[in-house]
Design an enzyme around this catalytic site. Structure first.
Site, mmCIF file in Angstrom:
data_model
loop_
_atom_site.group_PDB
_atom_site.id
_atom_site.type_symbol
_atom_site.label_atom_id
_atom_site.label_comp_id
_atom_site.label_asym_id
_atom_site.label_seq_id
_atom_site.Cartn_x
_atom_site.Cartn_y
_atom_site.Cartn_z
ATOM 1 N N SER A 1 0.876 -1.167 0.000
ATOM 2 C CA SER A 1 0.000 0.000 0.000
ATOM 3 C C SER A 1 0.913 1.217 0.000
ATOM 4 C CB SER A 1 -0.934 -0.005 1.214
ATOM 5 O OG SER A 1 -1.991 0.905 0.978
ATOM 6 N N GLU A 2 0.637 2.165 -0.901
ATOM 7 C CA GLU A 2 1.625 3.206 -1.191
ATOM 8 C C GLU A 2 1.846 4.195 -0.047
ATOM 9 O OE1 GLU A 2 -1.139 2.634 -2.922
ATOM 10 O OE2 GLU A 2 -2.203 4.480 -3.452
#
Lengths: 236, 218
Positions: free
Chosen positions: B45-46
């Site tokens: 997840s960025e």
């Protein structure tokens, strides 16, 4: 002997912030935001601020508190949803907004703190983000030139820190905090726990204290959750 | 026709052992629910985690542990946290093998629009532009038509672009299509959907091979 950066609290941390300045504020959504410094900035009432932050808080928390008091003139962010007051000010033209791809925002801060004035990235090529920017091909693929970002003050939040300004973050509350700390002329770190010098293992420090000018232990962290998403124990 | 979970289930079949995968908000998030047990896959997840796990049990949620959709999550054994610059180094540097994201429009040349509707409140692109500009393997998960019934698979995008020529595969409630040589190439039909249904719902150029198998999503 280590250089001490410890200051009394948010009041001393925010000393010198003036209207018209550019500020960076760490955090992703409401996760890892410098709550105590934001509260102090609201008290100070400085206006015409340019705020560089991935998001703009919600109506009654985070940067939303500064928006409510109309202290922000310009926001530089990647995503600004979930905030009605923000929307109102943006649509009425009171607030200028510069939207930047999230990875470019992170790298522009990192570059700003690293002595790199600009860099090429593929993100945004062929979109309105690329308007007015130099394009150059590398390995046959077009890239756009993005410039570094710096700030008069950077406000960051960490889990633990020592008087030398060394910081350790918790989980995904790290996000933009380290790069913004690097890019601030004066970086103010607030920590949940200020530990004695030597208590942090040098092998496990996330951000070296050289990037921090002031550090204080915050109090009464609210740590709001924007999207509480859980599994109920019955159905699991 | 597939529902959202069906689309996610079909996309899960694209995931290979040993891959790092970034899942966008919405239908893409559901893909994680259909990865076969024992497969070695890590979700990125960025906002700064590799090895993202399921949502926490009620009461175990941690304000410091969220995904890019700002939802509370958990971390799997072997997970790691990092800053946003490192996160996008993974994405831009092509260390992530698959990106799955939603879209408002996809064009037959692989252009994607998913961040802005003129005249409506602009919320921002978040990490979408970085993801589509760099990922080698981008699958779009979306409904074939919008709420007004208009096709989302177009000759060219009408909305402001997120990225150009980047989408390789689209999985919708009606079909799986590959994008190459300036056209959508029909690969599979959703259960109970005919080639004619798909052609009628696709405004862009659609190449239909002689044999279009029905998806197998049991």
């Amino acid at each position: 002997m280590a250089i001490s950066k410890t200051v009394e609290g948010p009041q001393a941390g925010c000393a010198g912030v003036q209207s018209g300045m550019t500020l960076m504020l760490g955090g992703f959504g409401l996760c890892g935001i410098p709550e105590c410094s934001i509260a102090e900035l609201v008290k100070l009432g400085t206006k015409d601020l340019t705020c560089i932050s991935n998001n703009a808080g919600v109506d009654d928390f985070g940067l939303g508190l500064l928006l409510q008091k109309r202290q922000i003139r310009k926001m530089i962010s990647s995503y600004v949803g979930e905030n009605d007051e923000f929307e109102r000010q943006m649509l009425s033209g009171e607030l200028e907004v510069d939207l930047i791809p999230q990875g470019s925002l992170a790298e522009r801060c990192r570059a700003g703190g690293s002595g790199i004035p600009a860099f090429f990235t593929p993100a945004g090529y062929g979109t309105e983000v690329a308007e007015g920017k130099e394009v150059r091909e590398f390995d046959g693929k077009p890239h756009i030139l993005e410039s570094a970002l710096t700030a008069d003050f950077a406000f960051v939040k960490a889990w633990k820190g020592d008087s030398a300004g060394n910081l350790v973050f918790k989980a995904t509350a790290r996000n933009f905090n380290p790069m913004m700390a690097m890019a601030g002329k004066i970086t103010v770190a607030e920590v949940e726990e200020l530990v004695p010098l030597g208590a942090l293992d040098p092998n496990e420090i996330h951000l070296p204290g050289i990037f921090v000018q002031r550090i204080f232990q915050g109090a009464h962290y609210d740590k709001r959750i924007e999207q509480r998403t859980v599994q109920t124990r019955e159905t699991a | 026709m597939l529902d959202k979970n069906g689309i996610a289930k079909r996309i899960a079949q694209e995931v290979r052992n040993g891959w790092y995968v970034n899942l966008g908000i919405g239908i893409p998030t559901l893909v994680a629910n259909f990865i076969p047990e024992g497969m070695e896959v890590e979700f990125q997840s960025e906002n700064g985690i590799l090895g993202m796990g399921p949502f926490p049990m009620d009461g175990d949620e941690d304000a410091d542990l969220i995904n890019a959709g700002k939802q509370t999550i958990t971390a799997m054994p072997g997970a790691v946290y990092f800053d946003s610059a490192t996160s996008f180094a993974m994405i831009r540097g092509r260390h992530v093998q698959l990106t799955v994201l939603g879209a408002m429009e996809v064009a037959q040349n692989g252009d994607i629009a998913n961040w802005k509707i003129p005249g409506k409140m602009v919320k921002g692109m978040g990490g979408a532009m970085d993801l589509v500009a760099s990922a080698e393997n981008i699958i779009v998960a979306m409904m074939h038509t919008n709420r007004a019934g208009a096709s989302k698979l177009l000759p060219s995008c009408s909305l402001p672009l997120t990225g150009v020529g980047c989408v390789k595969r689209v999985v919708t409630n009606l079909a799986v299509m590959d994008i190459k040589d300036g056209a959508f190439h029909l690969v599979e039909r959703a259960p109970g959907v005919t080639v004619q249904d798909i052609a009628a719902a696709t405004a862009g150029k659609l190449v239909i091979p002689e044999n279009v198998p029905e998806m197998n999503i049991d």
